[in-house]
Enzyme design. Structure first.
Site, PDB file in Angstrom:
ATOM      1  N   GLU A 151       0.847  -1.205   0.000  1.00 27.41           N
ATOM      2  CA  GLU A 151       0.000   0.000   0.000  1.00 27.41           C
ATOM      3  C   GLU A 151       0.873   1.242   0.000  1.00 27.41           C
ATOM      4  OE1 GLU A 151      -0.170   2.162   2.697  1.00 27.41           O
ATOM      5  OE2 GLU A 151       1.192   1.019   3.968  1.00 27.41           O
ATOM      6  N   PHE A 152       0.313   2.318  -0.551  1.00 27.19           N
ATOM      7  CA  PHE A 152       1.043   3.587  -0.599  1.00 27.19           C
ATOM      8  C   PHE A 152       0.163   4.704  -0.035  1.00 27.19           C
ATOM      9  CE2 PHE A 152       2.573   0.858  -4.035  1.00 27.19           C
ATOM     10  CZ  PHE A 152       3.941   0.835  -3.770  1.00 27.19           C
ATOM     11  N   ARG A 154      -1.218   7.591   2.273  1.00 28.45           N
ATOM     12  CA  ARG A 154      -0.760   8.588   3.241  1.00 28.45           C
ATOM     13  C   ARG A 154      -1.838   8.753   4.298  1.00 28.45           C
ATOM     14  NH1 ARG A 154      -0.727  13.473  -0.350  1.00 28.45           N
ATOM     15  NH2 ARG A 154      -2.363  12.149  -1.172  1.00 28.45           N
ATOM     16  N   PHE A 252       7.248  16.718  -1.456  1.00 24.90           N
ATOM     17  CA  PHE A 252       8.182  16.192  -0.452  1.00 24.90           C
ATOM     18  C   PHE A 252       9.493  16.971  -0.395  1.00 24.90           C
ATOM     19  CE2 PHE A 252       6.465  12.413   1.636  1.00 24.90           C
ATOM     20  CZ  PHE A 252       5.205  12.460   1.063  1.00 24.90           C
ATOM     21  N   GLY A 260       8.480  11.647  10.344  1.00 28.48           N
ATOM     22  CA  GLY A 260       8.083  10.708  11.393  1.00 28.48           C
ATOM     23  C   GLY A 260       7.022   9.798  10.825  1.00 28.48           C
ATOM     24  N   CYS A 263       5.523   4.789   8.859  1.00 26.19           N
ATOM     25  CA  CYS A 263       6.156   4.111   7.720  1.00 26.19           C
ATOM     26  C   CYS A 263       7.620   4.459   7.512  1.00 26.19           C
ATOM     27  CB  CYS A 263       5.396   4.437   6.437  1.00 26.19           C
ATOM     28  SG  CYS A 263       3.878   3.499   6.308  1.00 26.19           S
TER      29      CYS A 263
HETATM   30  C1  UDX Z   1       4.001   7.616   3.943  1.00 24.43           C
HETATM   31  C2  UDX Z   1       4.016   7.484   2.404  1.00 24.43           C
HETATM   32  O1  UDX Z   1       3.716   8.745   1.820  1.00 24.43           O
HETATM   33  C3  UDX Z   1       3.063   6.415   1.959  1.00 24.43           C
HETATM   34  O2  UDX Z   1       3.144   6.248   0.552  1.00 24.43           O
HETATM   35  C4  UDX Z   1       3.469   5.126   2.657  1.00 24.43           C
HETATM   36  O3  UDX Z   1       2.778   4.037   2.237  1.00 24.43           O
HETATM   37  C5  UDX Z   1       3.370   5.311   4.158  1.00 24.43           C
HETATM   38  O4  UDX Z   1       4.249   6.367   4.536  1.00 24.43           O
HETATM   39  P1  UDX Z   1       2.566   8.835   5.792  1.00 24.43           P
HETATM   40  O5  UDX Z   1       3.526   8.243   6.771  1.00 24.43           O
HETATM   41  O6  UDX Z   1       1.113   8.761   6.097  1.00 24.43           O
HETATM   42  O7  UDX Z   1       2.758   8.147   4.357  1.00 24.43           O
HETATM   43  O8  UDX Z   1       2.917  10.375   5.656  1.00 24.43           O
HETATM   44  P2  UDX Z   1       3.598  11.368   4.612  1.00 24.43           P
HETATM   45  O9  UDX Z   1       2.604  12.391   4.231  1.00 24.43           O
HETATM   46  O10 UDX Z   1       4.288  10.665   3.547  1.00 24.43           O
HETATM   47  O11 UDX Z   1       4.646  12.097   5.574  1.00 24.43           O
HETATM   48  C6  UDX Z   1       5.655  11.377   6.263  1.00 24.43           C
HETATM   49  C7  UDX Z   1       6.496  12.312   7.127  1.00 24.43           C
HETATM   50  O12 UDX Z   1       7.295  13.149   6.345  1.00 24.43           O
HETATM   51  C8  UDX Z   1       5.697  13.233   8.054  1.00 24.43           C
HETATM   52  O13 UDX Z   1       6.347  13.304   9.294  1.00 24.43           O
HETATM   53  C9  UDX Z   1       5.748  14.559   7.328  1.00 24.43           C
HETATM   54  O14 UDX Z   1       5.599  15.666   8.186  1.00 24.43           O
HETATM   55  C10 UDX Z   1       7.128  14.509   6.719  1.00 24.43           C
HETATM   56  N1  UDX Z   1       7.284  15.340   5.521  1.00 24.43           N
HETATM   57  C11 UDX Z   1       6.617  15.035   4.380  1.00 24.43           C
HETATM   58  C12 UDX Z   1       8.157  16.437   5.562  1.00 24.43           C
HETATM   59  O15 UDX Z   1       8.780  16.731   6.596  1.00 24.43           O
HETATM   60  N2  UDX Z   1       8.336  17.166   4.413  1.00 24.43           N
HETATM   61  C13 UDX Z   1       7.687  16.871   3.261  1.00 24.43           C
HETATM   62  O16 UDX Z   1       7.913  17.581   2.275  1.00 24.43           O
HETATM   63  C14 UDX Z   1       6.800  15.788   3.229  1.00 24.43           C
END
Ligand code: UDX
Length: 442
Positions: A151-152, A154, A252, A260, A263
């Protein structure tokens, strides 16, 4: 199609609800009777926007149900999804596969006709093959194929991600299994979502590679942010301009307090272990893990510096403690490192988070929970924005500054323009990777 979904954690529940919305008949199974009771009452144990409505709709339509009886759910199913947890095993960074293998054994005992056993949990390369071996050994008569379907999703946008995916990845070994999987995801073909069919090992690797790449991208911009601070560059401008290069892409690239969640930390650490075990060290991923840890700790110094070198006896208002907005998930949230460090340094911490309190109360002892950012800021020496909830994006900065003992802001998600913060009467401001300011002492 008749589908059994084993595990009603985040991934299992969202996937089960969405698959029932495709028109499939889905039975979700969980070994925790309290969870099953809750779900049967129509209560959603996690906060995910839109999930409650979608769940209610499909339960009402008779396509979605919940049970603790795994065998009953597997009986007659075309596909059985394993979506149980794969936490990081204590001590060695490996993914803990106990739950996956136990589910495979129970599914094997319950199989009574051809079914595809699909692993949705994130599992190390080679696990699907092992799941197949376990099922064959447990029940030599079982007629089945295995499939890997990572799965991907968010958190906070999971339903939309499921309904409008960039791609669906399916690892299979037989055309029969490929056909079943295609039927399950057929509703998405109307939306032109590509179904990428691969072998088992590639599907497993795709998940780790995707998450490690995204974690690398975030960490790259966080490292550039550190250099921006020293050189006078502005990371927001840098990120925007590099992101416009189609080869890089703008997503990203938001500098912040470090990634954090459930995942990225777990999957980067598992990939590093897989690399070591196979004699191919994942040096980039290992460095990403170390830099992310450094980024997080640096935030503590940032707040201390902003407060004149010490927070002892000072009141700090922390806005947002979940690992990102639109979730109540606290797993590996930067707040879990930053808030205890502030308390350890003598600060009184007041926390406001739209959804974080239920989880956060256990994890952040010693903080005061409030619901209003202005109340939290009253008499405070610093406001720290840790999570970019919409509720914190449009604060009345003048009112905020006016309520504080000393108006200082640590904006660790760069949601405010330092010029607006200064104009509102703040004396000091620090973002991530761009110029802050501090009024000279009177
Ligand atoms: C992620 C992946 O996006 C998803 O495809 C996977 O299957 C599970 O992990 P998620 O953990 O829900 O999803 O959150 P995501 O929105 O990807 O953010 C992850 C972390 O990165 C968060 O702590 C977020 O604050 C941080 N982040 C994200 C940043 O610091 N900067 C960014 O530009 C993007």
């Amino acid at each position: 199609m008749k589908i059994a979904m084993i595990g009603t954690g985040y991934v299992g529940l969202v996937s089960g609800v969405c698959l029932s919305d495709f028109g499939h008949e889905v039975v979700c199974v969980d070994s925790d009777p309290r969870k099953v009771e809750m779900l049967t009452r129509g209560e959603v144990p996690i906060y995910e926007p839109g999930l409650d409505t979608l769940m209610a709709r499909n339960v009402q339509a008779g396509r979605l149900s919940f049970t603790g009886d795994l065998a009953a759910a597997v009986h007659g199913a075309d596909a059985v999804f394993i979506a149980v947890g794969t936490p990081t095993r204590r001590g060695d960074g490996h993914a803990d596969l106990t739950y996956v293998f136990e589910a495979a054994r129970q599914v094997a005992d319950a199989l009574d006709g051809y079914a595809v056993v699909v692993t949705k949990s994130t599992v190390p390369v080679g696990t699907n093959r092992k799941v197949g071996e376990i099922i064959a050994a447990t029940n030599p008569q079982a007629e089945f194929d295995v499939a890997s379907n990572p799965e991907f999703l968010r958190e906070g946008a999971a339903i939309d991600d499921f309904m409008r995916p960039d791609r669906v990845v399916v690892g299979v070994e037989t055309t029969r299994a490929a056909d079943v999987m295609r039927d399950i995801y057929r509703p998405l073909s109307l939306r032109d979502a590509p179904i990428v069919t691969t072998d088992l090992e590639s599907a497993e690797m795709i998940k780790y590679a995707a998450n490690a790449f995204l974690a690398t991208k975030i960490t790259f911009i966080n490292e550039i942010a550190m250099l921006c601070e020293r050189t006078g560059a502005d990371v927001k401008q840098v990120a925007r301009a590099i992101g416009l290069d189609g080869r890089i892409g703008s997503k990203f690239l938001h500098a912040g307090p470090g990634y954090g969640g459930s995942c990225f930390p777990k999957d980067t650490s598992a990939l590093a272990r897989i690399g070591q075990d196979n004699g191919v060290p994942m040096r980039i991923t290992e460095t990403v893990i170390a830099v992310n840890d450094h980024v997080r700790r640096r935030m503590i110094d940032k707040i201390l510096d902003l407060c004149g070198g010490s927070v002892n006896g000072k009141a700090i208002a922390v806005l947002g403690v979940t690992f990102k907005p639109n979730t109540d998930d606290m797993r590996e949230a930067p707040s879990l490192t930053i808030v205890p460090a502030l308390i350890g340094a003598g600060a009184q911490v007041r926390v406001v988070d739209p959804q974080g309190r239920r989880e956060g109360e256990k994890l952040l002892p010693g903080v005061t929970w409030l619901t209003d950012p202005y109340e939290a800021a009253t008499g405070a020496d610093c406001v720290t924005i840790l999570t970019e909830w919409n509720e914190f994006r449009g604060l009345d900065l003048e009112r905020l500054a006016g309520a504080m003992a000393v108006p200082r802001m640590a904006d660790l998600r760069n949601i405010y323009d330092p010029r607006d913060v200064a104009a509102a009467g703040f004396e000091a401001y620090e973002g991530v990777g761009r110029g802050g300011f501090s009024a000279p002492a009177a």
